[in-house]
Design an enzyme around this catalytic site. Structure first.
Site, mmCIF file in Angstrom:
data_model
loop_
_atom_site.group_PDB
_atom_site.id
_atom_site.type_symbol
_atom_site.label_atom_id
_atom_site.label_comp_id
_atom_site.label_asym_id
_atom_site.label_seq_id
_atom_site.Cartn_x
_atom_site.Cartn_y
_atom_site.Cartn_z
ATOM 1 N NE ARG A 127 -79.506 -24.003 -21.675
ATOM 2 C CZ ARG A 127 -79.098 -23.156 -21.854
ATOM 3 N NH1 ARG A 127 -79.981 -22.440 -21.742
ATOM 4 N NH2 ARG A 127 -78.136 -23.105 -22.528
ATOM 5 C CD GLU B 106 -76.160 -32.247 -25.096
ATOM 6 O OE1 GLU B 106 -77.082 -31.847 -25.221
ATOM 7 O OE2 GLU B 106 -74.760 -32.000 -23.940
ATOM 8 C CD GLU C 152 -81.518 -25.794 -27.191
ATOM 9 O OE1 GLU C 152 -80.582 -24.939 -26.737
ATOM 10 O OE2 GLU C 152 -81.386 -26.822 -26.035
#
Ligand code: LUZ
Ligand code: MOS
Length: 772
Positions: A326, A248, A728
């Site tokens: 997160r 990423e 995920e």
């Protein structure tokens, strides 16, 4: 040898508009035949040079001297580039500008790039690397988050999500338990290592083929380092041999270095990391050290939960602050906890910058509350599942971050798993087995999951699609989606073939390219099919309406009377004599535009960081797994008898691909929780630097049986074709494996004190079995 037994893809009921849900991954033939192209397979220009990165062999120190002379003298070495050769900024930090492309003055981790050796062959470049001598003045090395916190070494300010009144509520709890937990990092181990190929074009333009999840990030950073406007840099991505978050942000430096060398030398340059280099130089999943306090009532309701999480971020920010955030979003997993105080510290250490990894900090937060529940259950002498079940999130309850949960499937998936997989009977069988088996013991754990879908950074939730219908009726589609094995290209093809009602062979999914689709978010956050798919739906529907108008005018009917079905035009339900090809031919003759571009931005979502409240997620994915393990109590080894899952796919648009995602994520989660042990020496050197010392799941370690049933629901309109994100969430089922082993250990050694220190390797099992 064990065999993996999986069910066939779940059957899907035919909907009114049947999309071909049974279509196979469109890459499967070329994958199987070895014909799929990755960066290393790209045909390179004549005279292409090869680069190898020279990196630090000191985790923290002042660079006193680097002697490149012997390396430069080696025949075949063309150039060695360092920070001095950077025409723009020597800076690649994504969130904060805190990461140089090449070390300058100091090094902050073992494996930090210091220079790029460019030579006629890779072998020569590697030989040259061994001739470079670096001298450092060594500085103190921090490798753990705990050490960093003690020394006040942080990447960013701590963040806290709070709900209700934690301190006041603890005073009213019947039971309070406190403890600590640790989860280790995880190596991405994408099969294709990091790499890029850069070629100089005319007028100083550069084209890069990169193995990246984030083409725009590569383009932007390359432009910044090379001192060029973004339009001079084109990034092209065919597909990746795996990403898992590791590409990423961290695919960027290699592409930038290749481009820098291409710019300097006016020659194509290929830079592909060897596995050893990749393992040493790149960041991994973040290890977390956490302390928790959980308060319950007599009827096992969790009234208050306080948790402090220390994230081991490594030597630069990379995506760590977003990942830390997160962690807080998922700190209470699938449970409703009315009083929450959760705080995360992003700790700066001398490890390679840790980065995104499937779940993006969520799994780490979820492991902690599962640890707290396991401890409470153990001390109260109840089943952990009694606490879990009593606290599952219900409709309209609030997460600590203010989002009110709707269309909640936590109880639904739990009850469904409990009934369909006969949980009580399974437990009875285990009790019976254990009472008759002195050496082998079985353990079972139930693992509910909830995962929020959207980039938590609201502004990243957008995508675009560019659709061409060529004059022969074939279709080309470009989006921001990067195919990395997750099957997104197949899903995009399904969408277009469905809307135009053409055979899938008419549709080609083009490479992901910054010149065709610009300013994109990375393919990440499980959101790639949702975001790009929705943009694609918009573009295709606009084209379809344009085509219908042509027919409506010719037949003098309303556009609503026109339909396309199986490559034929229908008017008022009657088949005409116009085929798809003829319709496109007509559109050309009428000079109608056969190209469409559409932009999709997720509606509704928002988040206010000053209050830490909002509605950050388009929706949540739910599910429940039942994991059964058998521990060999002489050896400390274990195997998984079965993992049985009820998973919330919404209305899966491709059950075969989605099942593959669930299975892959599950095994990756089990690996993280049980086998994969990253180890750094105190001086910051990676010890688990090869697959001989870093154990990943293989065919012998996967569960003997994996059964995945779809939860029957109406799906969610925020998801593409009501088919929920699947990349995920299922990784977190793997957390159940940790507790299944622990429960088996308790059956053998009733004095075993619950410890929460993942991965649960056979060594730890053996120690626990005989610990009094
Ligand atoms: N990447 C990212 C992610 O930049 N933001 C996210 O929220 C996210 N979530 C999961 C995985 N990657
Ligand atoms: Mo991310 S962990 O690249 O979805």
């Amino acid at each position: 040898m064990q065999l993996v037994k999986t069910l066939h893809p779940p059957k899907v009921k035919k909907s009114s508009k049947p999309i071909d849900r049974g279509i196979r991954n469109i890459d499967s033939y070329t994958h199987l035949r070895g014909e799929s192209l990755y960066v290393d397979d790209v045909n390179v220009r004549e005279g292409t040079l090869h680069a190898v990165v020279f990196d630090s062999n000191c985790a923290h120190g002042k660079i006193k001297n680097i002697d490149y002379s012997k390396a430069l003298d080696l025949t075949g070495v063309v150039s060695i580039l360092t920070s001095k050769d950077v025409p723009g900024e020597n800076q690649i930090g994504g969130i904060f500008p805190d990461e140089p492309l090449f070390a300058e003055g100091e090094v902050h981790y073992w494996g930090q790039p210091m220079a790029l050796i460019v030579a006629e062959t890779k072998t020569i470049a590697k030989k040259a690397r061994r001739l470079i001598v670096a001298e450092y003045e060594e500085l103190p090395v921090i490798t753990t988050a705990k050490q960093a916190k003690e020394k006040g070494s942080f990447i960013s300010a701590p963040r806290s999500f709070n709900l209700g009144d934690v301190d006041g509520t603890f005073a009213e709890c019947d039971y309070i338990f406190e403890g600590e937990s640790f989860s280790n990092g995880q190596e991405h181990l994408y099969i294709e290592a990091q790499g890029a190929y850069a070629e100089p074009l005319e007028n100083g333009n550069i084209r890069i083929v990169s193995s990246t999840q984030g083409p725009t990030a590569v383009q932007k950073t390359t432009a910044q380092v090379l001192g060029l406007p973004m339009h001079k840099i084109e990034i092209d991505v065919t597909r990746l041999g795996g990403g898992f978050g590791g590409k990423e942000d961290q695919a960027t430096p290699w592409a930038v270095m290749a481009a820098l060398a291409a710019q300097h030398l006016n020659q194509s340059v290929k830079l592909i990391l060897d596995r050893h280099d990749d393992l040493r130089m790149t960041g991994k999943r973040h290890p977390y050290n956490s302390t928790y306090k959980i308060g319950l009532s007599k009827d096992l309701k969790i009234l208050a939960y306080e948790v402090e999480l220390l994230q081991n971020a490594g030597a630069a920010a990379d995506l760590s602050p977003a990942i830390a955030e997160r962690t807080l979003f998922h700190a209470t997993n699938s449970y409703y906890v009315p009083n929450v105080k959760s705080t995360v510290y992003s700790c700066k250490t001398n490890l390679p910058p840790n980065t995104a990894f499937r779940g993006f900090g969520g799994p780490q937060g979820m492991f902690v509350i599962e640890s707290a529940i396991a401890q409470a259950a153990s001390e109260l002498g109840v089943l952990p599942s009694a606490i879990q079940e009593a606290n599952l999130l219900e409709e309209n309850q609030e997460f600590s971050y203010g989002q009110v949960a709707t269309k909640v499937e936590a109880k639904n998936s739990w009850m469904s798993a409990k009934e369909k997989f006969q949980l009580e009977q399974a437990r009875e069988k285990i009790y019976e087995f254990n009472s008759n088996s002195p050496v082998a013991k079985k353990g079972l754990a139930v693992m509910p999951i909830t995962f929020g879908i959207s980039f938590t950074n609201t502004q990243m939730n957008h995508a675009r699609a560019l659709v061409h219908i060529y004059q022969d009726g074939s279709i080309g589609i470009s989006t921001a989606a990067v195919e990395m094995g997750q099957g997104v290209n197949t899903k995009l093809l399904q969408i277009a073939a469905d809307i135009f009602s053409v055979n899938g062979r008419k549709v080609k999914i083009e490479s992901t390219n910054t010149t065709r689709v610009a300013n994109t978010s990375p393919s990440a956050a499980s959101s790639t099919a949702d975001l790009n798919g929705k943009a694609l739906v918009m573009a295709c529907e606009n084209l379809l309406n344009r085509l219908k108008t042509i027919v409506a005018q010719e037949y003098k009917v309303d556009e609503k009377e026109v339909a396309l079905k199986d490559e034929w035009v229908y008017v008022a339900g009657q088949k005409t004599d116009i085929t798809w090809e003829q319709l496109i031919f007509k559109a050309m003759a009428l000079r109608v535009a056969l190209t469409e571009n559409a932009h999709y931005a997720t509606p509704i979502i928002h988040f206010d960081k000053s209050k830490e409240k909002g509605h950050p997620f388009a929706y949540h994915v739910y599910g429940t797994a039942i994991v059964t393990a058998t521990v060999d109590c002489l050896r400390g080894t274990y195997e998984f008898d079965s993992v049985k899952i009820v998973h919330d796919y919404g209305k899966s648009m491709n059950p075969g691909i989605d099942l593959g995602q669930v299975e892959g994520a599950l095994i990756q989660g089990i690996g993280w929780m049980t086998l994969e042990e990253i180890a750094y020496a105190e001086n910051g050197r990676l010890l688990s630097n090869a697959l001989s010392t870093y154990k990943v799941p293989d065919i012998y370690s996967v569960p003997k049986e994996v059964e995945v049933l779809p939860l029957e629901t109406d799906g969610n309109d925020m998801a593409i074709l009501k088919s929920k994100a699947v990349g995920e969430p299922p990784l977190m089922y793997g957390i159940g494996a940790y507790f299944a082993i622990q429960n088996a250990m308790k059956a053998f050694n009733p004095n075993y004190k619950m410890k929460f220190h993942a991965p649960m390797t056979p060594e730890k099992v053996l120690l626990g079995l005989y610990n009094q």
